[in-house]
Design a protein around this motif. Structure first.
Motif, PDB file in Angstrom:
ATOM      1  N   PRO A  96      39.504  45.710  35.351  1.00  0.00           N
ATOM      2  CA  PRO A  96      39.593  46.725  36.410  1.00  0.00           C
ATOM      3  C   PRO A  96      38.334  47.570  36.545  1.00  0.00           C
ATOM      4  CG  PRO A  96      41.648  46.641  35.169  1.00  0.00           C
ATOM      5  CD  PRO A  96      40.667  45.768  34.450  1.00  0.00           C
ATOM      6  N   GLN A  97      37.706  47.931  35.402  1.00  0.00           N
ATOM      7  CA  GLN A  97      36.466  48.706  35.475  1.00  0.00           C
ATOM      8  C   GLN A  97      35.341  47.897  36.122  1.00  0.00           C
ATOM      9  OE1 GLN A  97      35.597  50.063  31.512  1.00  0.00           O
ATOM     10  NE2 GLN A  97      37.483  51.289  31.344  1.00  0.00           N
ATOM     11  N   LEU A  98      35.235  46.611  35.760  1.00  0.00           N
ATOM     12  CA  LEU A  98      34.196  45.770  36.358  1.00  0.00           C
ATOM     13  C   LEU A  98      34.399  45.648  37.861  1.00  0.00           C
ATOM     14  CD1 LEU A  98      33.895  42.833  33.789  1.00  0.00           C
ATOM     15  CD2 LEU A  98      32.240  44.645  34.211  1.00  0.00           C
ATOM     16  N   LEU A  99      35.636  45.407  38.293  1.00  0.00           N
ATOM     17  CA  LEU A  99      35.904  45.195  39.712  1.00  0.00           C
ATOM     18  C   LEU A  99      35.755  46.481  40.504  1.00  0.00           C
ATOM     19  CD1 LEU A  99      39.013  42.848  39.363  1.00  0.00           C
ATOM     20  CD2 LEU A  99      36.655  42.203  39.872  1.00  0.00           C
ATOM     21  N   ASP A 103      31.665  46.013  45.367  1.00  0.00           N
ATOM     22  CA  ASP A 103      32.258  46.058  46.698  1.00  0.00           C
ATOM     23  C   ASP A 103      33.287  44.951  46.833  1.00  0.00           C
ATOM     24  OD1 ASP A 103      30.660  48.188  47.345  1.00  0.00           O
ATOM     25  OD2 ASP A 103      29.066  46.940  48.207  1.00  0.00           O
ATOM     26  N   LYS A 104      34.230  45.127  47.753  1.00  0.00           N
ATOM     27  CA  LYS A 104      35.329  44.180  47.885  1.00  0.00           C
ATOM     28  C   LYS A 104      34.875  42.806  48.371  1.00  0.00           C
ATOM     29  CE  LYS A 104      39.079  47.489  48.472  1.00  0.00           C
ATOM     30  NZ  LYS A 104      40.218  47.924  49.303  1.00  0.00           N
ATOM     31  N   GLN A 105      33.694  42.753  49.017  1.00  0.00           N
ATOM     32  CA  GLN A 105      33.216  41.452  49.494  1.00  0.00           C
ATOM     33  C   GLN A 105      32.234  40.793  48.512  1.00  0.00           C
ATOM     34  OE1 GLN A 105      32.605  44.345  50.853  1.00  0.00           O
ATOM     35  NE2 GLN A 105      30.442  44.627  51.358  1.00  0.00           N
ATOM     36  N   ASP A 106      31.861  41.502  47.429  1.00  0.00           N
ATOM     37  CA  ASP A 106      30.904  40.942  46.471  1.00  0.00           C
ATOM     38  C   ASP A 106      31.544  39.791  45.689  1.00  0.00           C
ATOM     39  OD1 ASP A 106      29.064  42.748  47.270  1.00  0.00           O
ATOM     40  OD2 ASP A 106      29.249  44.081  45.534  1.00  0.00           O
ATOM     41  N   SER A 107      30.706  38.812  45.348  1.00  0.00           N
ATOM     42  CA  SER A 107      31.191  37.695  44.544  1.00  0.00           C
ATOM     43  C   SER A 107      31.357  38.123  43.089  1.00  0.00           C
ATOM     44  CB  SER A 107      30.215  36.518  44.630  1.00  0.00           C
ATOM     45  OG  SER A 107      28.961  36.896  44.090  1.00  0.00           O
ATOM     46  N   GLN A 136      41.803  36.551  47.628  1.00  0.00           N
ATOM     47  CA  GLN A 136      40.568  37.192  47.152  1.00  0.00           C
ATOM     48  C   GLN A 136      39.919  36.368  46.046  1.00  0.00           C
ATOM     49  OE1 GLN A 136      38.824  40.475  47.555  1.00  0.00           O
ATOM     50  NE2 GLN A 136      39.618  39.993  49.595  1.00  0.00           N
ATOM     51  N   PHE A 137      40.750  35.807  45.157  1.00  0.00           N
ATOM     52  CA  PHE A 137      40.213  34.957  44.090  1.00  0.00           C
ATOM     53  C   PHE A 137      39.466  33.755  44.678  1.00  0.00           C
ATOM     54  CE2 PHE A 137      40.670  31.227  41.382  1.00  0.00           C
ATOM     55  CZ  PHE A 137      40.162  31.687  40.177  1.00  0.00           C
ATOM     56  N   ARG A 138      40.081  33.089  45.649  1.00  0.00           N
ATOM     57  CA  ARG A 138      39.462  31.894  46.236  1.00  0.00           C
ATOM     58  C   ARG A 138      38.148  32.232  46.953  1.00  0.00           C
ATOM     59  NH1 ARG A 138      39.433  29.607  51.127  1.00  0.00           N
ATOM     60  NH2 ARG A 138      40.787  31.252  51.958  1.00  0.00           N
ATOM     61  N   GLN A 139      38.075  33.393  47.584  1.00  0.00           N
ATOM     62  CA  GLN A 139      36.891  33.753  48.364  1.00  0.00           C
ATOM     63  C   GLN A 139      35.761  34.300  47.501  1.00  0.00           C
ATOM     64  OE1 GLN A 139      38.191  36.482  51.394  1.00  0.00           O
ATOM     65  NE2 GLN A 139      39.682  35.050  52.266  1.00  0.00           N
ATOM     66  N   ARG A 140      36.087  34.956  46.379  1.00  0.00           N
ATOM     67  CA  ARG A 140      35.059  35.717  45.673  1.00  0.00           C
ATOM     68  C   ARG A 140      34.678  35.165  44.295  1.00  0.00           C
ATOM     69  NH1 ARG A 140      36.939  41.787  45.332  1.00  0.00           N
ATOM     70  NH2 ARG A 140      34.843  41.955  44.447  1.00  0.00           N
ATOM     71  N   LEU A 211      25.872  37.344  35.867  1.00  0.00           N
ATOM     72  CA  LEU A 211      27.270  37.250  35.458  1.00  0.00           C
ATOM     73  C   LEU A 211      27.915  38.627  35.400  1.00  0.00           C
ATOM     74  CD1 LEU A 211      26.853  34.744  32.500  1.00  0.00           C
ATOM     75  CD2 LEU A 211      27.640  34.207  34.798  1.00  0.00           C
ATOM     76  N   ASP A 212      29.181  38.702  35.808  1.00  0.00           N
ATOM     77  CA  ASP A 212      29.977  39.899  35.614  1.00  0.00           C
ATOM     78  C   ASP A 212      30.727  39.842  34.283  1.00  0.00           C
ATOM     79  OD1 ASP A 212      29.619  41.254  38.269  1.00  0.00           O
ATOM     80  OD2 ASP A 212      30.350  39.312  38.946  1.00  0.00           O
ATOM     81  N   LEU A 213      31.049  38.649  33.839  1.00  0.00           N
ATOM     82  CA  LEU A 213      31.746  38.488  32.554  1.00  0.00           C
ATOM     83  C   LEU A 213      31.278  37.206  31.891  1.00  0.00           C
ATOM     84  CD1 LEU A 213      33.956  39.291  30.513  1.00  0.00           C
ATOM     85  CD2 LEU A 213      35.597  38.028  31.906  1.00  0.00           C
TER      86      LEU A 213
END
Length: 625
Positions: A96-99, A103-107, A136-140, A211-213
């Motif tokens: 949750p902190q990472l997300l 932005d909502k459209q960021d990969s 959202q999972f499929r798009q991002r 990478l985010d994770l």
């Protein structure tokens, strides 16, 4: 005596590792020796071999031993949501902190390094679907999963697990994300497509970036400390500034706290420590409790920087972590170093490999702890050639210091000296040759008249030869024109035949695709010559994979052995049209009844059969009511 034997066994073991690297491309030199020896010895005991030298000989003679050896070394111990408390913390706190920071459209980019058979890659996919929702999972989301074990990667791509592997999952998640086929569970295909599997050696290959994770659980512990540090430096580069690193329960980062700091040490979740710039480092020294001492320190730093900048020799300093931390005025001017370049990784700058490759030389300086001087390095600059003497010197706080702080690299311009030396050598050579030229001039003049007389005679002879050659060329030209006319005629015939063949192939392909059933055509040797789209859909194998292969060699869920005798009857003309029903397994792993129709493929002569047409379609099960 015992020490000598142990030393010899260690030497042979290193030779064994080098042999594995050269023959199969697996570099185990960075792994912990105690772990490697224990696992290799385990394989040796299965063949009653008691020393590494004999086992190396055995590998050279028995190449089939490589696969079980690698399976023993690369133990794939993993599972869905292994260490549940750590995964709960990741789901409820870290993700949750990472997300929230994006932005909502960021990969969203995730890397599962050392993924083994894929359980952890699919675990993070489940968490992200739960948090984001499927759309959202499929798009991002992009999830990359890598390992060095090709066999484990193949299993991960199939995403097929038994009931025991899913024990950590709730019944709700098991039903939502898995499809039960027989005694196995298959992960949802629409989510599986978002997970990209590939081979990556953490020691040799470049990391996946931005990478985010990054998930690397209980993999680093197999490497020695030096290799771990190199891998963690790559991880630091790969993870975004706000990204997270998720390690295994058996791994710690206390010795590399300058690269990552803990978000939850208990659950082995860390965040990246951005590399501080030079100004930030100097600010630490200025934060002293004594104002007078701070002023003196500031004055000394300014004086040291002024002396460094005013040096007539271009000089730069690279720290032990590989970052460019200093560059004096001459160096910035000579190599066009910008202020924003200070603090960057030296290997990413052009200066690291031009005008000479400095990265490997720096490694040699660190290893040998001695200065290296390279003379007359050529540098092409602004349409001129420049010559430099480059000296790389290790930096340490004192002569007895064990740890190196970095290296100093100086570039001394010796272009003028080199030019004067070249001119002096050229002048000396010119003077030596003048006397020789004068002595030979008289001899040359005497022979010139004789040569001119003979040349005149040669010219007369040459004229006769040229006239004869001209006549031969005219004859050859006529022959070439005739040959070209024949070639044009042959090309036209070949073009017409090619068009006819293309039309026939298009016509045949259209017929095969219009059947709306799986079609296979085999020749009299059982080799596949046609395989249509419906056959691909039924068995999950493309036509490119089976073209010209024997039908009997395929493992596609169709009981080929039951078709062997009917096909032979078609070849021999005993039964030209047959229909049989067989039990099979389709590409989704489901058991089906398949109606197979076999038709003899006739040649130009009616009695001749040169193949068999096989039509396959799934028979719908008839219910009781």
């Amino acid at each position: 005596m015992k020490n000598n034997e142990e030393h010899e066994q260690n030497r042979i073991f290193e030779a064994l590792l080098e042999y594995l690297k050269e023959t199969r491309g697996f570099d185990f030199t960075g792994y912990k020796r105690s772990t490697l020896k224990r696992r290799v010895t385990k394989r040796m005991q299965s063949h009653q071999i008691d020393n590494f030298g004999d086992y190396l000989d055995y590998l050279e003679v028995h190449p089939e031993e490589f696969e079980p050896l690698f399976n023993t070394i690369l133990i794939n111990v993993t599972g869905f949501f292994r260490d549940p408390e750590a995964w709960n913390y990741l789901q409820n706190q870290t993700l949750p902190q990472l997300l929230q920071q994006k932005d909502k459209q960021d990969s969203i980019r995730v890397w599962s390094a050392g993924c083994a058979s894929g359980e952890e890659a699919y675990s993070i996919a489940i968490l992200l679907v739960e948090i984001l929702g499927f759309e959202q999972f499929r798009q991002r989301v992009k999830i990359y999963a890598t390992d060095v074990d090709e066999e484990a990667l193949t299993q991960a791509r199939w995403a097929r697990y038994d009931a025991k592997a899913l024990e950590q999952l709730s019944d709700e998640w098991r039903q939502r994300y898995f499809e039960k086929v027989g005694n196995h569970y298959i992960f949802r295909s629409d989510i599986r497509r978002m997970v990209i599997f590939g081979r990556n050696d953490l020691v040799q290959n470049a990391p996946i970036s931005r990478l985010d994770l990054l998930i690397c659980r209980n993999t680093l512990m197999y490497f020695n400390a030096e290799t771990q540090k190199r891998i963690l430096v790559r991880f630091n580069f790969a993870v975004n500034d706000n990204g997270a690193l998720f390690l295994g329960k058996a791994e710690m980062l206390l010795t590399n706290s300058n690269l990552f700091r803990p978000l939850s040490l208990q659950h082995r979740i860390f965040t990246k420590v951005p590399k501080p710039k030079l100004n930030d480092r100097l600010l630490v020294f200025a934060q002293s409790g004594n104002e007078e001492a701070s002023i003196r320190l500031s004055e000394r730093l300014r004086l040291r920087e002024a002396a460094f900048n005013s040096s007539p020799v271009a000089q730069i300093v690279v720290d032990a972590s590989g970052y460019l931390v200093l560059a004096n005025m001459n160096a910035r001017s000579m190599f066009d170093i910008k202020r924003q370049d200070i603090g960057k990784l030296f290997r990413d700058l052009e200066l690291s490999y031009r005008p000479l490759e400095l990265r490997s030389i720096i490694d040699d300086v660190y290893r040998d702890r001695t200065s290296i001087l390279i003379n007359d390095v050529v540098r092409d600059h602004s349409d001129t050639t420049q010559y430099l003497d480059v000296q790389i010197t290790p930096l340490q706080e004192n002569d007895n210091s064990v740890q190196l702080l970095g290296v100093s690299i100086s570039f001394n311009d010796v272009t003028s000296y080199n030019q004067l030396q070249n001119k002096f050598k050229a002048s000396t050579q010119e003077l030596e040759t003048v006397n020789e030229e004068l002595q030979s001039s008289n001899e040359e003049l005497e022979t010139t008249n004789e040569e001119l007389q003979s040349t005149n005679e040669e010219l007369e002879t040459t004229n006769e030869e040229l006239q004869s050659t001209n006549e031969e060329l005219e004859t050859m030209n006529d022959e070439l024109e005739s040959t070209n006319e024949e070639l044009r005629t042959m090309n036209e015939e070949l073009r017409l035949r090619t068009e006819e063949v293309n039309q026939a192939n298009t016509f045949l392909t259209s017929i095969l695709e219009s059947f709306q059933t799986g079609v296979i055509i085999v020749d009299r040797e059982f080799n596949i010559i046609r395989w249509n789209q419906d056959a691909e859909e039924l068995w999950g194998v493309s036509s490119d994979e089976v073209q010209n292969k024997s039908l009997l060699s395929l493992d596609i869920g169709l009981p080929v052995d039951q078709l062997l005798e009917p096909i032979r009857k078609c070849f021999q003309g005993e039964e030209n049209h047959q229909i049989i029903t067989v039990d099979a397994i389709n590409r989704r792993g489901q058991s089906i009844q398949c109606r197979v129709t076999l038709q003899s493929l006739k040649g130009v002569e009616e009695a001749q059969s040169y193949g068999t047409i096989i039509l396959m379609e799934e028979v719908e099960n008839q219910g009781d009511g």
